[in-house]
Design a protein around this motif. Structure first.
Motif, short mmCIF file in Angstrom:
data_model
loop_
_atom_site.label_atom_id
_atom_site.label_comp_id
_atom_site.label_asym_id
_atom_site.label_seq_id
_atom_site.Cartn_x
_atom_site.Cartn_y
_atom_site.Cartn_z
N ASP A 194 -5.07 -11.69 -8.43
CA ASP A 194 -4.33 -12.31 -8.01
C ASP A 194 -3.26 -11.76 -7.13
N ARG A 195 -2.72 -10.55 -7.66
CA ARG A 195 -1.88 -9.63 -6.73
C ARG A 195 -2.38 -8.34 -6.51
N GLU A 196 -3.66 -8.22 -6.46
CA GLU A 196 -4.18 -6.75 -6.05
C GLU A 196 -5.13 -6.78 -5.03
N TRP A 197 -5.23 -5.74 -4.22
CA TRP A 197 -6.09 -5.82 -3.02
C TRP A 197 -6.71 -4.32 -2.93
N ILE A 198 -7.60 -4.05 -2.14
CA ILE A 198 -8.51 -2.87 -1.77
C ILE A 198 -8.55 -3.05 -0.29
N THR A 199 -8.58 -1.79 0.36
CA THR A 199 -8.41 -1.92 1.77
C THR A 199 -9.35 -0.74 2.36
N PHE A 200 -10.25 -0.98 3.10
CA PHE A 200 -11.17 -0.03 3.70
C PHE A 200 -11.10 -0.18 5.25
N ALA A 201 -10.86 1.15 5.97
CA ALA A 201 -10.49 1.15 7.25
C ALA A 201 -11.44 2.28 8.12
N SER A 236 -3.57 -1.60 -3.24
CA SER A 236 -2.31 -2.14 -3.40
C SER A 236 -2.08 -3.25 -4.42
N LYS A 237 -0.88 -3.46 -4.87
CA LYS A 237 -0.50 -4.40 -5.87
C LYS A 237 1.01 -4.82 -5.47
N PHE A 238 1.19 -6.05 -5.62
CA PHE A 238 2.18 -7.06 -5.68
C PHE A 238 3.06 -7.04 -6.79
N ARG A 239 4.30 -6.54 -7.01
CA ARG A 239 5.19 -6.52 -8.10
C ARG A 239 6.37 -7.26 -7.72
N PRO A 240 6.49 -8.75 -7.80
CA PRO A 240 7.70 -9.45 -7.30
C PRO A 240 8.94 -9.05 -8.08
N SER A 274 1.59 0.70 -2.18
CA SER A 274 0.06 1.11 -1.64
C SER A 274 -0.23 2.54 -1.51
N VAL A 275 -1.20 2.77 -2.18
CA VAL A 275 -1.71 4.18 -2.21
C VAL A 275 -3.21 4.50 -1.65
#
Length: 254
Positions: A188-195, A219-223, A231-232
């Motif tokens: 719900d509030r986490e992503w992975i990114t490839f580039a 990345s994670k969203f912590r409102p 994002s690391v």
């Protein structure tokens, strides 16, 4: 009277149901090699990749950014002021197109690094001026709502701001960088990114070779937390065997 009672009951039931509805999905993009095609909300602060700097200066040359209008963002790179006294810099991003599945933004930046040159007994303080224009896109395919595709291109130019016209002309140099980020929402509030990208060696001037590389980030969203959107990640350039560690976040994001 029965009709009025029914109407009141229906109204309160509808309001209670509306409060239980989930909030609309937010578009959050945490790129690795590019930058988001959206700006920060008004008066929201972040520590992010500089619009005109590439992946190789992601951490050291991160900018402190703030949303000053709903679709306008400004930033400065603190380390430029610390590392080179008398220098200056700024960046600005405009989110000029906003759609349901497509966003586009343009960023401009300028950094001036003062130097000191002594020639024939005279001291000059010319500045190395680095200017960039960065175009970024976010595209969310309708059939793949968890996927965001974010291509970008950056044109970086530099010159030595000298009173000598020959130095000015001889120092003028431009490079064009390109790349794309693929972000996948895993929770719900986490992503992975490839580039993947084709960018300069260090990202501090266009007087550098372009090399292809690849990276990944989590990345994670912590409102409402101090570190709201950490994002690391890591980025590797095979040609130079260079590995870089990436970090960015927003602060107290709602």
């Amino acid at each position: 009277m029965r009709f009025l009672s029914f109407l009141l009951a229906f109204t309160f039931t509808s309001l209670a149901f509306a409060e239980d509805l989930p909030p609309p999905a937010r578009v959050i993009v945490n790129p690795v090699v590019g930058s988001s095609a959206r700006t920060l909300p008004q008066w929201q602060f972040g520590f992010q990749r500089t619009a005109g700097a590439n992946i190789n200066s992601h951490l050291l040359a991160n900018a402190l950014t703030v949303g000053v209008l709903p679709r306008l963002e400004f930033g400065v790179v603190p380390i430029y002021y610390i590392g080179v006294p008398g220098s200056s810099n700024f960046s600005a991003k405009v989110h000029f197109y906003k759609g349901e599945d497509f966003d586009a933004a343009v960023s401009v930046s300028e950094a001036r690094f003062l130097t000191r040159v002594e020639y024939q007994g005279k001291i000059e303080t010319p500045a190395l001026v680095l200017q960039s224009t960065h175009l970024s896109v976010n595209y969310r395919p309708p059939r793949f709502s968890d996927l965001t595709i974010s291509p970008f291109t950056t044109t970086v130019c530099a010159h030595v701001d000298s009173a000598n016209a020959m130095i000015f002309v001889g120092s003028l140099k431009c490079e064009v960088e390109r790349g794309v980020d693929l972000q996948w929402q895993i929770k719900d509030r986490e992503w992975i990114t490839f580039a993947v990208g084709n960018v300069r060696d260090t990202g501090l001037s266009p007087y550098e070779e372009l090399h292809s590389g690849l990276g990944a980030a989590w990345s994670k969203f912590r409102p409402k937390e101090l570190i709201s959107r950490p994002s690391v990640g890591v980025y590797y350039t095979p040609e130079t065997s260079n590995t870089l560690y990436l970090l960015s976040t927003t602060f107290y994001e709602i």
